[in-house]
Design a protein around this motif. Sequence first.
Motif, PDB file in Angstrom:
ATOM      1  N   LEU A 127       5.788 -53.992  12.175  1.00 41.48           N
ATOM      2  CA  LEU A 127       6.907 -53.272  12.751  1.00 41.48           C
ATOM      3  C   LEU A 127       6.182 -51.516  12.774  1.00 41.48           C
ATOM      4  O   LEU A 127       6.436 -50.861  13.601  1.00 41.48           O
ATOM      5  CB  LEU A 127       8.164 -53.265  11.833  1.00 41.48           C
ATOM      6  CG  LEU A 127       9.077 -54.377  12.182  1.00 41.48           C
ATOM      7  CD1 LEU A 127      10.228 -54.517  11.151  1.00 41.48           C
ATOM      8  CD2 LEU A 127       9.674 -54.170  13.672  1.00 41.48           C
ATOM      9  N   THR A 128       5.506 -51.422  11.406  1.00 40.22           N
ATOM     10  CA  THR A 128       4.847 -50.106  11.357  1.00 40.22           C
ATOM     11  C   THR A 128       3.844 -49.806  12.433  1.00 40.22           C
ATOM     12  O   THR A 128       3.681 -48.846  13.319  1.00 40.22           O
ATOM     13  CB  THR A 128       4.047 -50.134  10.039  1.00 40.22           C
ATOM     14  OG1 THR A 128       5.296 -50.361   8.989  1.00 40.22           O
ATOM     15  CG2 THR A 128       3.451 -48.842   9.990  1.00 40.22           C
ATOM     16  N   ARG A 137       5.799 -49.203  15.956  1.00 36.00           N
ATOM     17  CA  ARG A 137       6.419 -47.766  15.949  1.00 36.00           C
ATOM     18  C   ARG A 137       5.108 -46.633  15.934  1.00 36.00           C
ATOM     19  O   ARG A 137       5.382 -45.578  16.182  1.00 36.00           O
ATOM     20  CB  ARG A 137       7.023 -47.649  14.585  1.00 36.00           C
ATOM     21  CG  ARG A 137       8.340 -48.434  14.451  1.00 36.00           C
ATOM     22  CD  ARG A 137       9.326 -47.894  13.235  1.00 36.00           C
ATOM     23  NE  ARG A 137      10.426 -48.613  13.128  1.00 36.00           N
ATOM     24  CZ  ARG A 137      10.760 -49.546  12.163  1.00 36.00           C
ATOM     25  NH1 ARG A 137       9.830 -50.006  11.309  1.00 36.00           N
ATOM     26  NH2 ARG A 137      11.884 -50.194  12.377  1.00 36.00           N
TER      27      ARG A 137
END
Length: 121
Positions: free
Chosen positions: A107-108, A111
Amino acid sequence: MSTTTFTHPVSEVATAAGVAPSAVRFYEQHGIITAIRTAGDQRRFDESAACRIRVAKVAQRVGLTVREIAEIFAGLPTDPRPEDWGRVAESLIAEAESRTAALKSYLTDMRGGGRLCEIDV
């Protein structure tokens, strides 16, 4: 020492585990549960079958494959005691935490605005 008895038909195990009878046969086929056959070739399961299926369903929600679950269950005795289930829980928790950390990392990375095809998996 208790003696394991195989007296529960597919329908009872399915009801107790909250699954369809076909799922009981699926879990047996993949080594999650074990049955014996009667003289009439009907499957009979022991007391732990429904519990094993319920635990397997949780493990699948964590992301484990049926093969991985069968490997974890391979160390369980035929008549598991609470401490045996505790070891299974520890394995599942460790695996869930590892997979959660990996997902958070993905997810990081997503993003971060970079190219998705360049994320290391």
